[in-house]
Design a protein around this motif. Structure first.
Motif, mmCIF file in Angstrom:
data_model
loop_
_atom_site.group_PDB
_atom_site.id
_atom_site.type_symbol
_atom_site.label_atom_id
_atom_site.label_comp_id
_atom_site.label_asym_id
_atom_site.label_seq_id
_atom_site.Cartn_x
_atom_site.Cartn_y
_atom_site.Cartn_z
ATOM 1 N N UNK A 58 7.149 37.978 16.568
ATOM 2 C CA UNK A 58 8.202 37.217 16.900
ATOM 3 C C UNK A 58 8.689 37.132 18.586
ATOM 4 N N UNK A 59 9.022 35.933 19.598
ATOM 5 C CA UNK A 59 8.744 35.635 20.072
ATOM 6 C C UNK A 59 9.897 36.480 21.079
ATOM 7 N N UNK A 60 11.395 37.473 20.350
ATOM 8 C CA UNK A 60 11.732 36.970 20.843
ATOM 9 C C UNK A 60 11.128 39.143 21.103
ATOM 10 N N UNK A 61 10.468 39.670 20.716
ATOM 11 C CA UNK A 61 9.491 40.870 20.129
ATOM 12 C C UNK A 61 8.499 40.880 21.491
ATOM 13 N N UNK A 62 8.116 39.794 21.273
ATOM 14 C CA UNK A 62 6.408 39.593 22.371
ATOM 15 C C UNK A 62 7.540 39.924 23.855
ATOM 16 N N UNK A 63 8.560 38.704 24.476
ATOM 17 C CA UNK A 63 9.576 39.462 24.814
ATOM 18 C C UNK A 63 10.578 40.720 26.215
#
Length: 233
Positions: A58-63
Motif C-alpha cells: 500500500x502507499x502507507x507501507x511504501x512510505x
C-alpha cells in the motif's frame, strides 16, 4: 583473507559471494545483534506476505519502507515490525528464505534480532536473486531502496566496491550495559563490472568509528579473495 586489525575485545564475522562465479566464503560463525540491518529482513518479510496475498504494498507501507531503508527511520521500522507479526512473522519468512540461525528480537525489540554473517549473505541472495522467494518486482523495489540510502549512511561494505554500483544497509547500536558498539553492514558492491554480495558484522567495538573501520576492513578483505583487492584503495 588478508588480516584485519580487530580492536581488543571486539569480534567480527564476514561472508561474501562472487556473483560472477557463484563462489562464496565466510569467516566467523558467531551470532550478532542485527541493529538496523534487520530492516532489510523486515521489508523482505513484508514483501513476501504481500506476494502471498496477491497484492503489492500500500502507499502507507511504501512510505514506511522508504523511510526505514533510505533514512533508517526507527519509528517506521517499528510500524512494519508490527505489520509482519513481529518475531513470529520474521522467523516464518526466514524459514522460507533459508536463514537457519536468525531469531527475531523479543517483543518490540527488532534491533536485538540475532543473526550470523552467513545468514545475512543468504538474505542478500534473496534480495538480489536469482532463486529467490521474492519475485522480480519485489527484489527490484527492495534493492532500489538500498541503493538510495542517505549520504551519511553510505559507509560499510561500500568500501569494498569501486563506487560504480552499490546497494546497502547499515546498523549500529551502543550497548548501554557496556558502552561498546555493535556495527554491521550488508549489501551489494560492484568492482570492475563484477558484483559481490557482502555481509560484515561486528560487536564489542570501543567506538562507532572503530566499528565502521572494522566492518569496512573486513569487507575489503573478503572481496579481495576474488582477485579484486584493489577495489577500495
Amino acid at each position: 583473507m588478508r588480516a584485519v586489525p580487530v580492536p581488543e575485545g571486539a569480534d567480527v564475522a564476514v561472508a561474501v559471494l562472487d556473483a560472477e562465479s557463484g563462489e562464496s566464503a565466510s569467516y566467523g560463525d558467531g551470532r550478532f545483534d542485527t541493529a538496523s540491518i534487520v530492516k532489510v529482513d523486515i521489508l523482505a518479510t513484508l514483501l513476501l506476505r504481500a506476494q502471498d496475498e496477491g497484492r503489492r504494498l500500500t502507499a502507507t507501507e511504501e512510505a514506511y519502507a522508504t523511510a526505514m531503508i533510505e533514512h533508517s527511520d526507527n519509528d517506521a521500522a517499528s510500524k512494519l515490525w508490527r505489520a509482519i507479526g513481529r518475531a513470529e512473522g520474521l522467523d516464518a519468512a526466514n524459514e522460507r528464505f533459508g536463514l537457519t540461525r536468525t531469531e527475531g528480537g523479543e517483543g518490540t525489540l527488532w534491533g536485538l534480532t540475532r543473526t550470523t554473517a552467513v545468514d545475512q549473505l543468504t538474505l542478500l541472495r534473496q534480495v538480489f536473486g536469482p532463486g529467490s522467494e521474492l519475485d522480480g518486482v519485489s527484489r527490484r523495489y527492495l534493492s532500489g531502496l538500498m541503493g538510495r540510502v542517505v549520504r551519511g549512511q553510505r559507509w560499510g561494505v561500500s568500501a569494498a566496491g569501486d563506487g560504480s554500483g552499490w546497494a546497502l544497509k547499515n546498523g549500529w547500536l551502543p550497548r548501554e550495559a557496556t558502552g561498546l558498539w555493535v556495527v554491521n553492514s550488508i549489501g551489494r558492491v560492484t568492482v570492475g563490472g563484477r558484483g559481490c554480495l557482502v555481509a560484515a558484522l561486528s560487536k564489542g567495538n570501543p567506538t562507532w568509528a572503530a566499528g565502521i573501520a572494522l566492518v569496512e576492513g573486513a569487507a575489503v578483505a573478503a572481496v579481495s579473495l576474488f582477485g579484486v583487492e584493489d577495489a577500495a584503495g
